[in-house]
Design a protein around this motif. Sequence first.
Motif, PDB file in Angstrom:
ATOM      1  N   ARG A   7      55.799  86.091  -5.708  1.00 19.85           N
ATOM      2  CA  ARG A   7      54.746  86.828  -5.005  1.00 19.85           C
ATOM      3  C   ARG A   7      53.808  85.870  -4.281  1.00 19.85           C
ATOM      4  O   ARG A   7      53.414  86.105  -3.136  1.00 19.85           O
ATOM      5  CB  ARG A   7      53.961  87.705  -5.979  1.00 19.85           C
ATOM      6  N   GLY A   8      53.463  84.770  -4.934  1.00 22.81           N
ATOM      7  CA  GLY A   8      52.587  83.781  -4.308  1.00 22.81           C
ATOM      8  C   GLY A   8      53.230  83.140  -3.092  1.00 22.81           C
ATOM      9  O   GLY A   8      52.598  82.984  -2.042  1.00 22.81           O
ATOM     10  N   ALA A   9      54.502  82.781  -3.198  1.00 19.06           N
ATOM     11  CA  ALA A   9      55.213  82.174  -2.074  1.00 19.06           C
ATOM     12  C   ALA A   9      55.332  83.166  -0.918  1.00 19.06           C
ATOM     13  O   ALA A   9      55.133  82.813   0.243  1.00 19.06           O
ATOM     14  CB  ALA A   9      56.596  81.696  -2.511  1.00 19.06           C
ATOM     15  N   ARG A  10      55.633  84.425  -1.242  1.00 23.41           N
ATOM     16  CA  ARG A  10      55.742  85.447  -0.196  1.00 23.41           C
ATOM     17  C   ARG A  10      54.409  85.605   0.539  1.00 23.41           C
ATOM     18  O   ARG A  10      54.367  85.675   1.767  1.00 23.41           O
ATOM     19  CB  ARG A  10      56.179  86.791  -0.769  1.00 23.41           C
ATOM     20  N   LEU A  11      53.320  85.652  -0.199  1.00 23.22           N
ATOM     21  CA  LEU A  11      51.998  85.798   0.411  1.00 23.22           C
ATOM     22  C   LEU A  11      51.702  84.644   1.364  1.00 23.22           C
ATOM     23  O   LEU A  11      51.234  84.853   2.490  1.00 23.22           O
ATOM     24  CB  LEU A  11      50.924  85.888  -0.683  1.00 23.22           C
ATOM     25  N   ILE A  12      52.005  83.434   0.932  1.00 23.76           N
ATOM     26  CA  ILE A  12      51.782  82.253   1.785  1.00 23.76           C
ATOM     27  C   ILE A  12      52.675  82.313   3.024  1.00 23.76           C
ATOM     28  O   ILE A  12      52.219  82.068   4.138  1.00 23.76           O
ATOM     29  CB  ILE A  12      52.021  80.952   0.994  1.00 23.76           C
ATOM     30  N   LEU A  13      53.945  82.637   2.837  1.00 18.82           N
ATOM     31  CA  LEU A  13      54.875  82.688   3.969  1.00 18.82           C
ATOM     32  C   LEU A  13      54.496  83.775   4.971  1.00 18.82           C
ATOM     33  O   LEU A  13      54.585  83.572   6.183  1.00 18.82           O
ATOM     34  CB  LEU A  13      56.313  82.883   3.476  1.00 18.82           C
ATOM     35  N   GLU A  14      54.059  84.935   4.469  1.00 14.49           N
ATOM     36  CA  GLU A  14      53.626  85.998   5.381  1.00 14.49           C
ATOM     37  C   GLU A  14      52.385  85.569   6.165  1.00 14.49           C
ATOM     38  O   GLU A  14      52.249  85.885   7.342  1.00 14.49           O
ATOM     39  CB  GLU A  14      53.370  87.289   4.603  1.00 14.49           C
ATOM     40  N   TRP A  15      51.492  84.846   5.498  1.00  7.48           N
ATOM     41  CA  TRP A  15      50.301  84.317   6.165  1.00  7.48           C
ATOM     42  C   TRP A  15      50.696  83.278   7.214  1.00  7.48           C
ATOM     43  O   TRP A  15      50.199  83.292   8.336  1.00  7.48           O
ATOM     44  CB  TRP A  15      49.366  83.733   5.115  1.00  7.48           C
ATOM     45  N   LEU A  16      51.612  82.389   6.850  1.00  5.17           N
ATOM     46  CA  LEU A  16      52.069  81.363   7.793  1.00  5.17           C
ATOM     47  C   LEU A  16      52.817  81.966   8.977  1.00  5.17           C
ATOM     48  O   LEU A  16      52.741  81.454  10.092  1.00  5.17           O
ATOM     49  CB  LEU A  16      52.967  80.344   7.083  1.00  5.17           C
ATOM     50  N   ALA A  36      44.605  85.907  -9.149  1.00  2.07           N
ATOM     51  CA  ALA A  36      45.194  85.874  -7.803  1.00  2.07           C
ATOM     52  C   ALA A  36      45.438  84.445  -7.350  1.00  2.07           C
ATOM     53  O   ALA A  36      46.475  84.133  -6.758  1.00  2.07           O
ATOM     54  CB  ALA A  36      44.274  86.606  -6.824  1.00  2.07           C
ATOM     55  N   LEU A  37      44.496  83.557  -7.644  1.00  2.58           N
ATOM     56  CA  LEU A  37      44.625  82.162  -7.234  1.00  2.58           C
ATOM     57  C   LEU A  37      45.775  81.472  -7.967  1.00  2.58           C
ATOM     58  O   LEU A  37      46.521  80.693  -7.378  1.00  2.58           O
ATOM     59  CB  LEU A  37      43.318  81.419  -7.464  1.00  2.58           C
ATOM     60  N   GLU A  38      45.954  81.774  -9.246  1.00  3.89           N
ATOM     61  CA  GLU A  38      47.075  81.204 -10.006  1.00  3.89           C
ATOM     62  C   GLU A  38      48.410  81.598  -9.379  1.00  3.89           C
ATOM     63  O   GLU A  38      49.332  80.789  -9.308  1.00  3.89           O
ATOM     64  CB  GLU A  38      47.034  81.684 -11.460  1.00  3.89           C
ATOM     65  N   GLU A  39      48.506  82.840  -8.928  1.00  6.52           N
ATOM     66  CA  GLU A  39      49.739  83.313  -8.306  1.00  6.52           C
ATOM     67  C   GLU A  39      50.023  82.568  -7.003  1.00  6.52           C
ATOM     68  O   GLU A  39      51.152  82.122  -6.757  1.00  6.52           O
ATOM     69  CB  GLU A  39      49.625  84.821  -8.042  1.00  6.52           C
ATOM     70  N   VAL A  40      49.004  82.392  -6.181  1.00  2.00           N
ATOM     71  CA  VAL A  40      49.175  81.672  -4.911  1.00  2.00           C
ATOM     72  C   VAL A  40      49.540  80.213  -5.188  1.00  2.00           C
ATOM     73  O   VAL A  40      50.416  79.652  -4.525  1.00  2.00           O
ATOM     74  CB  VAL A  40      47.902  81.778  -4.045  1.00  2.00           C
ATOM     75  N   MET A  41      48.881  79.600  -6.158  1.00  2.00           N
ATOM     76  CA  MET A  41      49.181  78.198  -6.477  1.00  2.00           C
ATOM     77  C   MET A  41      50.598  78.048  -7.028  1.00  2.00           C
ATOM     78  O   MET A  41      51.274  77.069  -6.728  1.00  2.00           O
ATOM     79  CB  MET A  41      48.154  77.648  -7.469  1.00  2.00           C
ATOM     80  N   ALA A  42      51.060  79.017  -7.808  1.00  2.00           N
ATOM     81  CA  ALA A  42      52.442  78.975  -8.309  1.00  2.00           C
ATOM     82  C   ALA A  42      53.416  79.041  -7.130  1.00  2.00           C
ATOM     83  O   ALA A  42      54.411  78.320  -7.088  1.00  2.00           O
ATOM     84  CB  ALA A  42      52.686  80.133  -9.277  1.00  2.00           C
ATOM     85  N   GLY A  43      53.111  79.893  -6.169  1.00  2.00           N
ATOM     86  CA  GLY A  43      53.948  79.985  -4.971  1.00  2.00           C
ATOM     87  C   GLY A  43      53.915  78.718  -4.149  1.00  2.00           C
ATOM     88  O   GLY A  43      54.945  78.257  -3.653  1.00  2.00           O
ATOM     89  N   LEU A  44      52.725  78.134  -4.007  1.00  2.00           N
ATOM     90  CA  LEU A  44      52.602  76.891  -3.236  1.00  2.00           C
ATOM     91  C   LEU A  44      53.385  75.759  -3.885  1.00  2.00           C
ATOM     92  O   LEU A  44      54.069  74.997  -3.204  1.00  2.00           O
ATOM     93  CB  LEU A  44      51.133  76.506  -3.075  1.00  2.00           C
ATOM     94  N   ARG A  45      53.310  75.655  -5.205  1.00  2.00           N
ATOM     95  CA  ARG A  45      54.085  74.613  -5.899  1.00  2.00           C
ATOM     96  C   ARG A  45      55.575  74.750  -5.592  1.00  2.00           C
ATOM     97  O   ARG A  45      56.256  73.765  -5.324  1.00  2.00           O
ATOM     98  CB  ARG A  45      53.840  74.667  -7.406  1.00  2.00           C
TER      99      ARG A  45
END
Length: 145
Positions: A61-70, A108-117
Amino acid sequence: MTAMTTAPLGKSDSGPRRPPRQTESPVGDLDQLGIEEVLQQIQELPGFPPPGQGKPGKPLRGARLILEWLQQRPGSGWQDRWLASGAEAGKHWLRTLIQDDPRQETTALEEVMAGLRCLLLRRVVIANSTSSRPTAHGRCSATLA
């Protein structure tokens, strides 16, 4: 008589040499893939639970959020978009991603950071500065418990 050659002062053949500086940002091998393909590649990381086992939701979910933002940024691939996003300038972008999330900010931040990692481990994006790298170290799967 033997000819003698000397190296110019300050130049020596001994000792380590520095590699030439890269002038362009490096690009990972997943740079041109779509979001679903990138998420599939993340699931192939060592230690990631097989489909149907474990809890892969947080990093995906975190990776998807980042990719959709990018995806909303200009660029020909994920690395171009990463650089265009301003993420290299600091961590301000993380708050932008989670501002509409109804959950607690830390969750929410933990999820985004997990995706970023995971995105960094798969080299979907390559952080050129330490300000954009996650502060929590460890494998992507360490966040799956």
